[in-house]
Design a protein around this motif. Structure first.
Motif, mmCIF file in Angstrom:
data_model
loop_
_atom_site.group_PDB
_atom_site.id
_atom_site.type_symbol
_atom_site.label_atom_id
_atom_site.label_comp_id
_atom_site.label_asym_id
_atom_site.label_seq_id
_atom_site.Cartn_x
_atom_site.Cartn_y
_atom_site.Cartn_z
ATOM 1 N N GLN A 119 2.715 -0.839 -12.121
ATOM 2 C CA GLN A 119 3.108 -0.151 -10.888
ATOM 3 C C GLN A 119 2.460 1.231 -10.770
ATOM 4 O OE1 GLN A 119 4.812 -1.401 -8.282
ATOM 5 N NE2 GLN A 119 4.804 -3.343 -9.385
ATOM 6 N N ILE A 120 2.395 1.973 -11.869
ATOM 7 C CA ILE A 120 1.776 3.314 -11.768
ATOM 8 C C ILE A 120 0.269 3.183 -11.596
ATOM 9 C CG2 ILE A 120 1.341 3.794 -14.222
ATOM 10 C CD1 ILE A 120 2.700 6.201 -11.495
ATOM 11 N N ASP A 121 -0.331 2.145 -12.162
ATOM 12 C CA ASP A 121 -1.765 1.922 -11.942
ATOM 13 C C ASP A 121 -2.037 1.614 -10.472
ATOM 14 O OD1 ASP A 121 -2.400 2.419 -14.560
ATOM 15 O OD2 ASP A 121 -2.633 0.309 -15.139
ATOM 16 N N MET A 122 -1.123 0.865 -9.850
ATOM 17 C CA MET A 122 -1.285 0.565 -8.428
ATOM 18 C C MET A 122 -1.171 1.833 -7.599
ATOM 19 S SD MET A 122 -2.025 -1.885 -6.446
ATOM 20 C CE MET A 122 -2.420 -1.634 -4.721
ATOM 21 N N ALA A 123 -0.214 2.686 -7.950
ATOM 22 C CA ALA A 123 -0.062 3.968 -7.242
ATOM 23 C C ALA A 123 -1.334 4.807 -7.380
ATOM 24 C CB ALA A 123 1.143 4.727 -7.785
ATOM 25 N N LEU A 124 -1.927 4.794 -8.566
ATOM 26 C CA LEU A 124 -3.161 5.561 -8.796
ATOM 27 C C LEU A 124 -4.350 4.987 -8.017
ATOM 28 C CD1 LEU A 124 -2.830 6.350 -12.586
ATOM 29 C CD2 LEU A 124 -3.161 8.038 -10.774
ATOM 30 N N LYS A 125 -4.379 3.678 -7.838
ATOM 31 C CA LYS A 125 -5.441 3.083 -7.019
ATOM 32 C C LYS A 125 -5.319 3.527 -5.565
ATOM 33 C CE LYS A 125 -6.645 -1.150 -9.519
ATOM 34 N NZ LYS A 125 -6.667 -2.632 -9.448
ATOM 35 N N ASN A 175 0.808 -1.223 0.000
ATOM 36 C CA ASN A 175 0.000 0.000 0.000
ATOM 37 C C ASN A 175 0.840 1.272 0.000
ATOM 38 O OD1 ASN A 175 -2.887 -0.968 0.293
ATOM 39 N ND2 ASN A 175 -1.901 -2.073 1.958
ATOM 40 N N ASP A 176 2.144 1.132 -0.200
ATOM 41 C CA ASP A 176 3.043 2.289 -0.211
ATOM 42 C C ASP A 176 3.039 2.902 -1.619
ATOM 43 O OD1 ASP A 176 5.125 4.119 -0.126
ATOM 44 O OD2 ASP A 176 6.416 2.845 1.104
ATOM 45 N N ALA A 177 2.203 3.919 -1.822
ATOM 46 C CA ALA A 177 2.041 4.516 -3.156
ATOM 47 C C ALA A 177 3.351 5.105 -3.699
ATOM 48 C CB ALA A 177 0.947 5.573 -3.130
ATOM 49 N N PRO A 178 4.123 5.889 -2.903
ATOM 50 C CA PRO A 178 5.382 6.410 -3.441
ATOM 51 C C PRO A 178 6.346 5.306 -3.873
ATOM 52 C CG PRO A 178 4.765 7.617 -1.468
ATOM 53 C CD PRO A 178 3.833 6.443 -1.564
ATOM 54 N N ALA A 179 6.341 4.176 -3.160
ATOM 55 C CA ALA A 179 7.216 3.064 -3.552
ATOM 56 C C ALA A 179 6.812 2.534 -4.924
ATOM 57 C CB ALA A 179 7.152 1.949 -2.511
ATOM 58 N N HIS A 180 5.514 2.395 -5.160
ATOM 59 C CA HIS A 180 5.042 1.966 -6.493
ATOM 60 C C HIS A 180 5.420 3.003 -7.546
ATOM 61 C CE1 HIS A 180 2.744 -1.601 -5.392
ATOM 62 N NE2 HIS A 180 2.263 -0.946 -4.339
ATOM 63 N N MET A 181 5.354 4.272 -7.199
ATOM 64 C CA MET A 181 5.721 5.327 -8.146
ATOM 65 C C MET A 181 7.199 5.222 -8.527
ATOM 66 S SD MET A 181 5.933 9.461 -7.585
ATOM 67 C CE MET A 181 7.384 9.253 -6.539
ATOM 68 N N TYR A 182 8.084 5.161 -7.505
ATOM 69 C CA TYR A 182 9.517 5.058 -7.788
ATOM 70 C C TYR A 182 9.833 3.805 -8.614
ATOM 71 C CZ TYR A 182 10.513 8.730 -4.301
ATOM 72 O OH TYR A 182 10.592 9.911 -3.601
ATOM 73 N N TYR A 183 9.158 2.706 -8.258
ATOM 74 C CA TYR A 183 9.408 1.456 -8.976
ATOM 75 C C TYR A 183 8.961 1.580 -10.436
ATOM 76 C CZ TYR A 183 9.903 -3.656 -9.431
ATOM 77 O OH TYR A 183 10.302 -4.920 -9.801
ATOM 78 N N SER A 184 7.837 2.245 -10.663
ATOM 79 C CA SER A 184 7.355 2.438 -12.042
ATOM 80 C C SER A 184 8.347 3.259 -12.846
ATOM 81 C CB SER A 184 5.987 3.119 -12.036
ATOM 82 O OG SER A 184 6.078 4.512 -11.823
ATOM 83 N N GLU A 185 8.936 4.276 -12.227
ATOM 84 C CA GLU A 185 9.911 5.119 -12.934
ATOM 85 C C GLU A 185 11.143 4.318 -13.329
ATOM 86 O OE1 GLU A 185 10.397 9.225 -11.242
ATOM 87 O OE2 GLU A 185 8.951 8.471 -9.777
ATOM 88 N N LEU A 186 11.622 3.480 -12.408
ATOM 89 C CA LEU A 186 12.775 2.637 -12.728
ATOM 90 C C LEU A 186 12.453 1.707 -13.891
ATOM 91 C CD1 LEU A 186 15.569 1.325 -12.061
ATOM 92 C CD2 LEU A 186 14.286 -0.259 -10.597
#
Length: 659
Positions: free
Chosen positions: A488-494, A464-475
């Motif tokens: 990963q970015i879809d998960m962050a958006l959820k 549930n760590d949205a910033p972690a999903h964001m950083y991972y999507s960028e990588l």
């Protein structure tokens, strides 16, 4: 046809029974039983509730400001324990649904009956509270068999129409005792059934949760931060429970602070099934926290509780709340999750106070506030040098400071790495520290292998760590793993459906996949929340790629209108003479003249019209200024035309991104 006729009839009976005994309630009931439309019933029911609640507050000498909302009064009654918890639940239910009277398009007509049932329950108790005889106490006890009337009333003389003898006192006592026992047992069973019905899973209902910002009832300015702090702490506790599908981040619910929207509307906007509300009051060393869980689909307040104690025991109180929420939502806690919830972050309560202040200022994300957060985190560490979360807070802060150049970039990233590693040396399970470390490896050291390990671990430890999903999507985007980046970015958006940065990244990933219409939609969502210039550029490039030249020109006209209105006709002339390429060259010159954007964006614009030479020149300029996003060129489809250019390949090699 009205489905609440029976309830209105019962309220008419209450109205007749009052007969001048409680004038204010009698007056409102008279209005209620005369209205026929749904909205009128909601409004009148709420007025009845206001009369009852206000009267109880006055009788119990519970003080409150004249502007306090009805819900605030109910919460005070709950806090003071002047009203039974089941009546409080009915009050909260009635209050929540009846507010739809002001939003006639936003409620289900079937909820009107729910309001009336709650009102009847409240009035029944209120009459007892006032010392008046309730209707239920006047009713005979009836067993529904054809032709039979059985009663404990000694004056009743008929059974099946035949005269009977008056029973003896002993017999009456035995019969009464017998029926009392049965009633108690039945009520107990009904309570358990009701409780089970209230908390059982609705088939297909996702266990997704949004914790709204806690109300802060503390009068001392020293505790101004405590409402937001407790919201953060509860979210963090709940995010570690795997049985919950999603627990939204604080930034997604912050917009609902001091909200006036009905709970179902908030739940719909956030895409969640459950809403948690709460309040906190701290006075010196005493603390009181109230929490309630609401199932949004049917407005059911499935659980509410108040926790009081000493501030030094705050970790124990937080543990109880998290476990109780899990129990009410029928989440099964693993031994590992129980251990995580029970874990005490520091033995020094003052260090904890300082840490909460640090996080409070960290969330504000301004240069001034981030410097304050660094100061508070350092003060916390001065009292407890093993406080892992305080080190993680420093890591987060220095990374953001370096990103926005509010602190020398290389030094900031170096400090972020140092403090993240220190935090993890004390507690390896802090997902945020792994995420920050992964971001440092991605954007500072170009250490792709370790970056992926850290970010994958971060989202595993806390899904549930949205910033972690964001950083991972960028990588993943940088590495060209487009499908995984999208997930990963879809998960962050959820987890945070309204955060503009996530929509902006989503747009960029759609661009990389040549999904231009979707990219436009996401860019518009991002720009609507935060009007950053590069979202407008992304939209422009999408129009160019879709060969929607007239749209592209109109879009440019809209951009330059901010600064000048007299260039529109000139753009039309340029387009007629030189086509879209001529317009883009003019627009690039306009951007350079007005210093509107960075070299990366200029390179993107040149690449969009096939000018590879100018594109590579501006990319090299961006790299020389240590631009944050230079590594994105590896998978940025704008620069596919540069893949064979030795200068471009040299840039990739420097970032360890060569094939």
């Amino acid at each position: 046809m009205q489905n609440w006729t029976t309830e209105i009839q019962e309220l008419k009976n209450y109205y007749k029974s009052l007969s001048g005994k409680i004038a204010a309630l009698e007056k409102e009931l008279e209005r209620l039983i005369k209205v026929e439309d749904e909205i009128g019933v909601l409004v009148s029911s709420r007025r009845c509730l206001e009369v009852i609640v206000t009267d109880i507050c006055e009788k119990e000498t519970i003080g409150f400001s004249e502007t306090i909302a009805l819900k605030g009064k109910i919460d005070k009654l709950r806090k003071e324990k002047k009203v039974p918890s089941h009546i409080i639940s009915s009050m909260l239910n009635l209050n929540t649904i009846s507010t739809y009277g002001a939003h006639p398009k936003e409620f289900d007509s079937r909820q009107v009956r729910t309001v009336l049932i709650n009102l009847i329950t409240i009035i029944e108790w209120y009459l007892s509270y006032k010392g008046e005889e309730s209707l239920s106490s006047k009713k005979k006890s009836v067993i529904d068999h054809p032709g039979e009337l059985i009663t404990t009333d000694p004056e009743q003389k008929y059974l099946k129409g035949e005269a009977t003898k008056k029973p003896s006192r002993l017999k009456i006592w035995k019969i009464a005792t017998y029926f009392s026992a049965i009633i108690i047992i039945v009520l107990g069973i009904l309570y358990l059934i009701n409780k089970t019905e209230r908390i059982k899973d609705i088939p297909g209902l996702e266990k997704s949760i949004a914790v709204l910002p806690f109300e802060n009832w503390s009068s001392d300015k020293e505790y101004a931060h405590i409402g937001d702090a407790m919201t953060d702490e509860l979210i963090l506790q709940l995010q570690y429970i795997e049985d919950f599908d999603r627990v939204l981040s604080r930034t997604s619910t912050l917009q609902y602070k001091d909200h006036k929207k009905p709970i179902p509307i908030i739940a719909e906007e956030l895409g969640v099934s459950y809403i948690i509300e709460g309040s906190i009051q701290r006075k010196h060393e005493n603390v009181s926290i109230t929490v309630q869980v609401i199932r949004a689909i049917n407005e059911d307040h499935i659980w509410a509780e108040e926790y009081t104690g000493k501030w030094k025991d705050i970790f124990t109180i937080q543990d109880k709340i998290a476990k109780q929420v899990a129990e009410e939502l029928k989440a099964v806690l693993s031994p590992k999750e129980v251990e995580q919830i029970n874990k005490i972050p520091t033995e020094n309560i003052e260090a904890y106070n300082l840490y909460l202040r640090g996080r409070f200022f960290w969330h504000r994300r301004t240069e001034k506030d981030l410097n304050k957060s660094i100061d508070y985190f350092n003060q916390a560490l001065a009292l407890d040098s093993t406080y892992a979360l305080a080190y993680a807070g420093l890591a987060d802060t220095y990374f953001i400071m370096g990103w926005y150049r509010w602190y020398p970039k290389k030094e900031a990233y170096s400090k972020a790495k140092k403090y993240a590693l220190k935090a993890l040396s004390i507690n390896k399970s802090i997902s945020g520290a792994h995420a920050t470390l992964g971001a440092v490896y991605t954007y500072h050291e170009w250490n792709w292998k370790d970056a992926e390990e850290e970010l994958k671990l971060a989202v595993t430890l806390n899904p549930n760590d949205a910033p972690a999903h964001m950083y991972y999507s960028e990588l993943l985007n940088i590495l060209g793993k487009n499908t995984e980046a999208r997930k990963q970015i879809d998960m962050a958006l959820k987890l945070n459906p309204h955060f503009f940065i996530y929509h902006g990244l989503s747009a960029a990933y759609y661009l990389n996949n040549a999904e231009y219409k979707l990219a436009i939609e996401e860019s518009l969502k991002a720009y609507e929340v935060q009007n950053r210039y590069y979202y407008m550029i992304d939209i422009l490039i999408c129009y160019i790629k879709l060969a929607m030249n007239e749209k592209a020109i109109d879009h440019i006209k809209g951009i330059i209108s901010i600064n000048a209105n007299n260039d529109h006709e000139m753009l039309d002339k340029i387009y007629q003479k030189s086509g879209i390429e001529g317009v883009i060259y003019w627009f690039i010159d306009w951007n350079l003249l007005n210093e509107t954007t960075d070299s990366y964006t200029i390179a993107t614009l040149y690449a969009s019209i096939g000018d590879s030479e100018k594109a590579i020149i501006y990319l090299k300029k961006y790299m020389e200024t240590d631009g944050n996003l230079i590594s994105w060129i590896n998978n940025d489809h704008h620069f596919n035309l540069l893949k064979t250019d030795p200068r471009f390949q040299a840039m990739l090699k420097e970032m360890k991104l060569e094939e």
